[in-house]
Each structure stands twice: as C-alpha cells, then as structure tokens.
Design a protein around this motif. Sequence first.
Motif, short mmCIF file in Angstrom:
data_model
loop_
_atom_site.label_atom_id
_atom_site.label_comp_id
_atom_site.label_asym_id
_atom_site.label_seq_id
_atom_site.Cartn_x
_atom_site.Cartn_y
_atom_site.Cartn_z
N LEU A 157 0.98 -1.32 0.11
CA LEU A 157 -0.03 -0.08 0.03
C LEU A 157 0.80 1.18 0.05
N VAL A 158 1.95 1.18 0.66
CA VAL A 158 2.71 2.27 0.91
C VAL A 158 3.85 2.14 0.00
N PRO A 159 4.39 2.85 -1.18
CA PRO A 159 5.53 2.84 -1.99
C PRO A 159 6.82 2.84 -1.23
N PRO A 160 7.78 2.05 -1.94
CA PRO A 160 8.97 2.01 -1.28
C PRO A 160 9.66 3.63 -1.19
N ARG A 161 10.55 3.80 -0.34
CA ARG A 161 11.02 5.14 -0.15
C ARG A 161 12.50 5.12 -0.54
N MET A 162 12.98 6.08 -1.27
CA MET A 162 14.49 6.05 -1.47
C MET A 162 15.06 7.00 -0.41
N GLY A 163 16.85 6.42 -0.27
CA GLY A 163 17.25 7.29 0.64
C GLY A 163 17.33 8.88 0.51
N ASP A 164 17.27 9.31 -1.13
CA ASP A 164 17.20 10.93 -1.14
C ASP A 164 15.80 11.32 -0.80
N ASP A 165 14.74 10.66 -0.15
CA ASP A 165 13.49 11.27 -0.04
C ASP A 165 13.47 11.73 1.52
#
Length: 363
Positions: A157-165
């Motif tokens: 449901l929640v998209p993966p987040r990258m380190g630069d977020d």
Amino acid sequence: MSRAVQLAGPLATPKMLAALGLTAEGPPETVLGTLIGGQRAGIDAEDWPVLRSDGGAVPVLRAVPTRELRFYADVMGLPAVDHPDGQIRGVRSGQNEAAPWSDQDWPDDLAAAIAREIVSLQDLLPAAQIAARLPMIAVWAESRLRAAEGPRSGGTLVPPRMGDDLRLIERRQPYAGFFAVDVWDLSHRTHAGGFTPAITREGFVMGDAVVVLPWDPVRDRLLVIEQFRVGPALRHDPQPWLLEPIAGRIDAGESVEDAARREALEEADLRLGRLFPAVHHYPSPGAVTEFLYLYLGIADLPDGSAGVNGLDAEVEDIRGHLIDRSDLSAMVRDGQITNGPLAMLSLWLDRQHRDLMKELSTS
C-alpha cells in the motif's frame, strides 16, 4: 603525514575498516603470536582479543590512522599494544584463557554498526560519555540492523522510499543517559512530490524490546506482572503500578526469542515453551524509536506459580498475577488495562484462540 599503524584482529576486517574510514596499505603481513578470546570485541569494550607472543602468526594490515579510528579507540579504551614487531591496534595485552579468536564466529555486522554509531557521535559527545553508554549504543545499533532487514511497513500500500527522500540538515544529541534524545533538522519529500521546508523533530532514542505474555492453554490462564512505571507517575496518574506483560530490552548479540525467554526468567522465574509471534509494532512512532516484538509464550501456570521477582541489579520489584483469559478479556473491554501491549496481546489471543488450540493439539 601520519605514519601507518598495524591493525590486527577485528580492526583488520573489511567491515571495520570501512566503518572507521581506513584504507589498507598493501597486502596483509604477519606478526609472531596468537589472538585469544575477543568474540564480543567491538560490542563489549573489555572483550578484545589478547595478543600472545608465543608462536603462531597473526595477520596484520597497515593503514594510516584516521580521526575516526582515534576516537573509536578512545571510546573502547583500546590503546596500541607494544609488540616485538611494532605497535599494534585492535588487541589487548595481558592474559586470556578463552579460545583463539576467529572472524568466522565474530559478529562483524554488529561490531561495524556500533563503530558507525560511535563515529557519528564524535562531534556531539565526549568519548567518556559515549563509553559509559556503550551497552545501550550496542542495543541501538542492532535495532537499526533489524530495521534494515524489514519487513517494510505498509506492505504494497505504501510505495518504497529511497534514501534521498529524507534530507538530514543537522543532528544534535542534547541528552544521552540510559536513553538519549536526538534532534534532527530535516526536510522530507511530500506526497505532492516536492520537499518540506526545514523542520525540527526530536526523537527519544531507545533500542528494540521484546514483550511476551505467558499463556497456559490447559488451564486457559495467563501470567501478567505488576510494577511501578515512571511515565504514569510523571503524568500524575493515581495508579502508576501497571499490569503488563513480561518485557525488556533485547541485548546486543541476543536473538529476539532468546531475549523473551531470558526476561521471563528474570521477571517471573518462568521457563517458556513455544513462542508465537503476534503484532510487532512501533508503539509511538511520532517521537519514540522503540520497536516492540510481541509474543505469546506457552507456559505451565499452576496455582502458586506467580511470585515477586526481578533483578536486584536493576532495582526491579515485580509481582506476578495469574488471571483467567476470560477475566483479562473483560478487563480490557472495561478499560482497566492501560498498558497497550497487554491489551493488544489479549485481543490477539482471543482472536487466534481457536487456531492456536488446533495447532497445539497437532504438534
């Protein structure tokens, strides 16, 4: 230019070199001796391998010392050791009757994570203060390793987040005792796709903990504990002695389930059988780093099996109570249970009761 030093044992391993910003100069060499003990090197400050100059050959690497290495050595109380082949870092002098040190049995991921955490604090706290907190720093470092392993919150449901977020602007640690407070100035990506302005967020830093509710499926009763809690007292709650499940911090190098069994012995003098994982979660993620691993533990709970227990070294004063499952369920419904993990485990057990009984009957 700084002269290269010789590194042996844990400090000469790839992950520790990376954590301390060290680069080996040339291939490994050897010095005369044997490394003894030290299987918790980098976790316990006192447990570094002892270098005996009595035959054998110890691999060493030469590297130019970094600021990170010097600070880390100060925290660990790890001076260079004199040896016929020159000074060596990463070992101690003296006697040790343990088995020879081996990097095969040594938890390099955890030791490197602790080293990275120490290095991250070098501009925030003095080495002596960090050394005093080393056991909790080790707990915190391993908590971060478990977090990295997942599972990830939100599933699909929640998209993966990258380190630069997430952009960390500045970090401060204005308090560091048994627990610590981290203050971050940060900016993070918004749902619309841009970034927030710089904001300040404070977090209460505490490592992962395990929670276990002992259940006797034959008698259909549970053991809960009662102890004083400073949080309700600070809130001026007239009843700061709470009913709770057994719980405690997961020590560095300890598995979650081993921690559950250890805490049951310490807090209730109780040996647990099978453990069933329940709802693992963040209890208060807006300000607290703690992650709780919740379990139901199978136990034999005859009359008279609840007493007063706890560790004297931690000034624990813990009373056990035996309670029928139906009575605990009624207390949860009536709002008499204000400890969140206990209420959650009671509700979870009621929901899973039929399936658990079926599984236990066939095992």
